[in-house]
Design a protein around this motif. Structure first.
Motif, PDB file in Angstrom:
ATOM      1  N   LEU A  53       0.846  -1.188   0.000  1.00  0.00           N
ATOM      2  CA  LEU A  53       0.000   0.000   0.000  1.00  0.00           C
ATOM      3  C   LEU A  53       0.883   1.240   0.000  1.00  0.00           C
ATOM      4  N   TYR A  54       0.620   2.155  -0.940  1.00  0.00           N
ATOM      5  CA  TYR A  54       1.284   3.450  -0.998  1.00  0.00           C
ATOM      6  C   TYR A  54       0.263   4.502  -0.580  1.00  0.00           C
ATOM      7  N   SER A  55       0.603   5.285   0.441  1.00  0.00           N
ATOM      8  CA  SER A  55      -0.317   6.311   0.930  1.00  0.00           C
ATOM      9  C   SER A  55       0.317   7.692   0.805  1.00  0.00           C
ATOM     10  N   PHE A  56      -0.438   8.613   0.218  1.00  0.00           N
ATOM     11  CA  PHE A  56       0.039   9.963  -0.065  1.00  0.00           C
ATOM     12  C   PHE A  56      -0.562  10.975   0.909  1.00  0.00           C
ATOM     13  N   ASP A  57       0.226  11.960   1.292  1.00  0.00           N
ATOM     14  CA  ASP A  57      -0.279  13.156   1.957  1.00  0.00           C
ATOM     15  C   ASP A  57       0.808  14.215   1.910  1.00  0.00           C
ATOM     16  N   GLN A  58       0.441  15.427   1.521  1.00  0.00           N
ATOM     17  CA  GLN A  58       1.423  16.501   1.413  1.00  0.00           C
ATOM     18  C   GLN A  58       1.601  17.265   2.711  1.00  0.00           C
ATOM     19  N   ASP A  59       0.734  17.004   3.699  1.00  0.00           N
ATOM     20  CA  ASP A  59       0.756  17.760   4.951  1.00  0.00           C
ATOM     21  C   ASP A  59       1.666  17.073   5.970  1.00  0.00           C
ATOM     22  N   SER A  60       2.624  17.819   6.499  1.00  0.00           N
ATOM     23  CA  SER A  60       3.542  17.259   7.489  1.00  0.00           C
ATOM     24  C   SER A  60       2.811  16.814   8.755  1.00  0.00           C
ATOM     25  N   ASP A  61       1.676  17.454   9.074  1.00  0.00           N
ATOM     26  CA  ASP A  61       0.911  17.046  10.254  1.00  0.00           C
ATOM     27  C   ASP A  61       0.398  15.623  10.104  1.00  0.00           C
ATOM     28  N   ALA A  62       0.000  15.239   8.895  1.00  0.00           N
ATOM     29  CA  ALA A  62      -0.516  13.888   8.660  1.00  0.00           C
ATOM     30  C   ALA A  62       0.568  12.843   8.894  1.00  0.00           C
ATOM     31  N   GLU A  63       1.801  13.204   8.597  1.00  0.00           N
ATOM     32  CA  GLU A  63       2.908  12.261   8.746  1.00  0.00           C
ATOM     33  C   GLU A  63       3.073  11.799  10.191  1.00  0.00           C
ATOM     34  N   GLN A  64       2.663  12.651  11.145  1.00  0.00           N
ATOM     35  CA  GLN A  64       2.754  12.270  12.554  1.00  0.00           C
ATOM     36  C   GLN A  64       1.858  11.077  12.883  1.00  0.00           C
ATOM     37  N   ASN A  65       0.827  10.851  12.068  1.00  0.00           N
ATOM     38  CA  ASN A  65      -0.095   9.754  12.331  1.00  0.00           C
ATOM     39  C   ASN A  65       0.463   8.395  11.928  1.00  0.00           C
ATOM     40  N   LEU A  66       1.649   8.372  11.349  1.00  0.00           N
ATOM     41  CA  LEU A  66       2.269   7.097  10.999  1.00  0.00           C
ATOM     42  C   LEU A  66       2.583   6.261  12.230  1.00  0.00           C
ATOM     43  N   VAL A  67       2.717   6.899  13.377  1.00  0.00           N
ATOM     44  CA  VAL A  67       3.051   6.156  14.592  1.00  0.00           C
ATOM     45  C   VAL A  67       1.919   6.200  15.608  1.00  0.00           C
ATOM     46  N   ARG A  68       0.732   6.609  15.161  1.00  0.00           N
ATOM     47  CA  ARG A  68      -0.413   6.642  16.055  1.00  0.00           C
ATOM     48  C   ARG A  68      -1.352   5.491  15.746  1.00  0.00           C
ATOM     49  N   ALA A  69      -2.212   5.199  16.678  1.00  0.00           N
ATOM     50  CA  ALA A  69      -3.195   4.150  16.462  1.00  0.00           C
ATOM     51  C   ALA A  69      -4.124   4.556  15.337  1.00  0.00           C
ATOM     52  N   GLU A  70      -4.395   3.624  14.418  1.00  0.00           N
ATOM     53  CA  GLU A  70      -5.312   3.919  13.331  1.00  0.00           C
ATOM     54  C   GLU A  70      -6.748   3.873  13.840  1.00  0.00           C
ATOM     55  N   ALA A  71      -7.612   4.593  13.177  1.00  0.00           N
ATOM     56  CA  ALA A  71      -9.012   4.612  13.582  1.00  0.00           C
ATOM     57  C   ALA A  71      -9.734   3.396  13.029  1.00  0.00           C
ATOM     58  N   ASP A  72     -10.549   2.751  13.857  1.00  0.00           N
ATOM     59  CA  ASP A  72     -11.382   1.666  13.362  1.00  0.00           C
ATOM     60  C   ASP A  72     -12.673   2.253  12.814  1.00  0.00           C
ATOM     61  N   GLU A  73     -13.616   1.389  12.416  1.00  0.00           N
ATOM     62  CA  GLU A  73     -14.831   1.876  11.749  1.00  0.00           C
ATOM     63  C   GLU A  73     -15.632   2.814  12.629  1.00  0.00           C
ATOM     64  N   ASP A  74     -15.516   2.684  13.931  1.00  0.00           N
ATOM     65  CA  ASP A  74     -16.239   3.554  14.850  1.00  0.00           C
ATOM     66  C   ASP A  74     -15.437   4.789  15.224  1.00  0.00           C
ATOM     67  N   GLY A  75     -14.246   4.934  14.616  1.00  0.00           N
ATOM     68  CA  GLY A  75     -13.430   6.107  14.899  1.00  0.00           C
ATOM     69  C   GLY A  75     -12.784   6.070  16.269  1.00  0.00           C
ATOM     70  N   ASN A  76     -12.567   4.868  16.813  1.00  0.00           N
ATOM     71  CA  ASN A  76     -12.049   4.777  18.177  1.00  0.00           C
ATOM     72  C   ASN A  76     -10.537   4.619  18.258  1.00  0.00           C
ATOM     73  N   GLY A  77      -9.884   4.353  17.145  1.00  0.00           N
ATOM     74  CA  GLY A  77      -8.422   4.255  17.135  1.00  0.00           C
ATOM     75  C   GLY A  77      -7.894   3.190  18.059  1.00  0.00           C
ATOM     76  N   THR A  78      -8.426   1.964  17.960  1.00  0.00           N
ATOM     77  CA  THR A  78      -8.089   0.948  18.941  1.00  0.00           C
ATOM     78  C   THR A  78      -7.113  -0.112  18.437  1.00  0.00           C
ATOM     79  N   ARG A  79      -6.757  -0.083  17.153  1.00  0.00           N
ATOM     80  CA  ARG A  79      -5.964  -1.181  16.629  1.00  0.00           C
ATOM     81  C   ARG A  79      -4.469  -1.060  16.952  1.00  0.00           C
ATOM     82  N   GLY A  80      -3.998   0.166  17.058  1.00  0.00           N
ATOM     83  CA  GLY A  80      -2.638   0.370  17.532  1.00  0.00           C
ATOM     84  C   GLY A  80      -1.537   0.011  16.565  1.00  0.00           C
TER      85      GLY A  80
END
Length: 321
Positions: A53-80
């Motif tokens: 998977l190749y994921s694009f984003d030009q915003d440096s703020d988005a890059e910080q989410n590479l090490v954060r928990a991803e959001a699940d379907e309910d938006g709870n960010g539980t998968r880690g």
């Protein structure tokens, strides 16, 4: 302002948009709008070790989410999951208009699916320093890529009256675009307009109170589109997607306003972003796509209650013939 992946941007139509890709476990996929990582995380959860998977984003703020928990379907960010630790994942800090350049750079022959969530992340509207929202007094900026390009203030203070009127009409669909442009040009002769509050002081009297918020949102939308060259980038990305998708590959796109939705619909129905119908000898439209959903998919009531910003979302899915 502190953000987590799930507050940065709650993924809209998460399951429907990823289902629409018809994921092949060993395929190559592209998410051109990484944001908080919600859609990318869902795609990765359906891929085997041979996929990418190749994921694009030009915003440096988005890059910080590479090490954060991803959001699940309910938006709870539980998968880690830490995206940076996943060998199946590559983050591309770039505007998605350069899709072809990066696919060639990484030696990709074809892609099996591309997802685009064209909405502005909740983070951008909630970050008081970025100037995307009229709720806060902030520098009139609106750049997705903070490293380069003109700001909204540059446009407001340097475009001539006709150019301002054109962009407010074309990108904001505002009937009083000429009146707004004239007021801004007159106001800036006294002093430059550099903050959202200064901008609002000029334009607020031009809107009827009952439509003030809606019309102001359209005005900010028009400036944001111009600052980030959003329509040109979208057209270039969609043309590239058509080039790189293999036969049977899927294009899954979420739009939020009529201008971008029209471009996506044109491409999927006619094969070009202008909507020009090219017909064969029998009168059939020649297009490289087959529509997967003839009717747009919109969020269910449950999702609308959870995420009111999804109200204008429309999902279109097409398959490369």
């Amino acid at each position: 302002m502190t953000n987590t992946a799930e507050t940065y941007h709650v993924p809209v139509l998460l399951k429907a948009s990823v289902d629409g890709l018809n994921i092949q476990p060993g395929g190559v996929y592209v998410d051109v709008t990484f944001g908080g990582g919600g859609h990318s995380g869902e795609i990765l959860s359906r891929l085997d070790p041979t996929a990418h998977l190749y994921s694009f984003d030009q915003d440096s703020d988005a890059e910080q989410n590479l090490v954060r928990a991803e959001a699940d379907e309910d938006g709870n960010g539980t998968r880690g999951r830490r995206f940076v630790d996943d060998p199946r994942f590559t983050f591309v800090r770039s505007n998605f208009s350069y899709l072809s350049n990066w696919m060639r750079y990484y030696g990709v022959d074809h892609i099996d699916g591309l997802l685009a969530d064209l909405g502005v992340s909740s983070h951008h509207f909630d970050d008081e320093s970025r100037g995307f929202s009229f709720r806060f007094d902030a520098p009139l900026d609106m750049r997705m890529n903070k490293r380069a390009g003109m700001t909204a203030a540059d446009i407001v203070n340097t475009y001539d009256q006709e150019a301002l009127a054109d962009l407010f009409f074309l990108y904001g669909e505002l009937k009083n675009a000429r009146q707004i442009a004239a007021a801004l040009v007159k106001a800036r002769t006294a002093r430059s307009i550099t903050t959202t509050q200064e901008f609002m002081q000029v334009v607020e009297p031009l809107f009827r109170r009952e439509r003030e918020k809606k019309e102001t949102a359209k005005l900010f939308q028009a400036l944001r589109i111009e600052v980030n060259h959003e329509m040109a980038a979208l057209k270039q990305m969609l043309r590239a997607a058509t080039q790189w998708l293999r036969p049977g590959g899927r294009l899954s796109v979420i739009t939020y306003h009529s201008i971008e939705d029209r471009i996506v619909k044109n491409l999927m129905k006619t094969g070009n972003v202008e909507g020009k119908r090219i017909q064969d000898f029998y009168g059939r439209i020649e297009t490289p796509y087959s529509l997967v959903n003839n009717k747009v998919i919109t969020p269910a009531d449950e999702e609308l209650d959870r995420n009111p910003r999804s109200r204008s979302a429309k999902l279109r899915i097409a398959e490369k013939i």
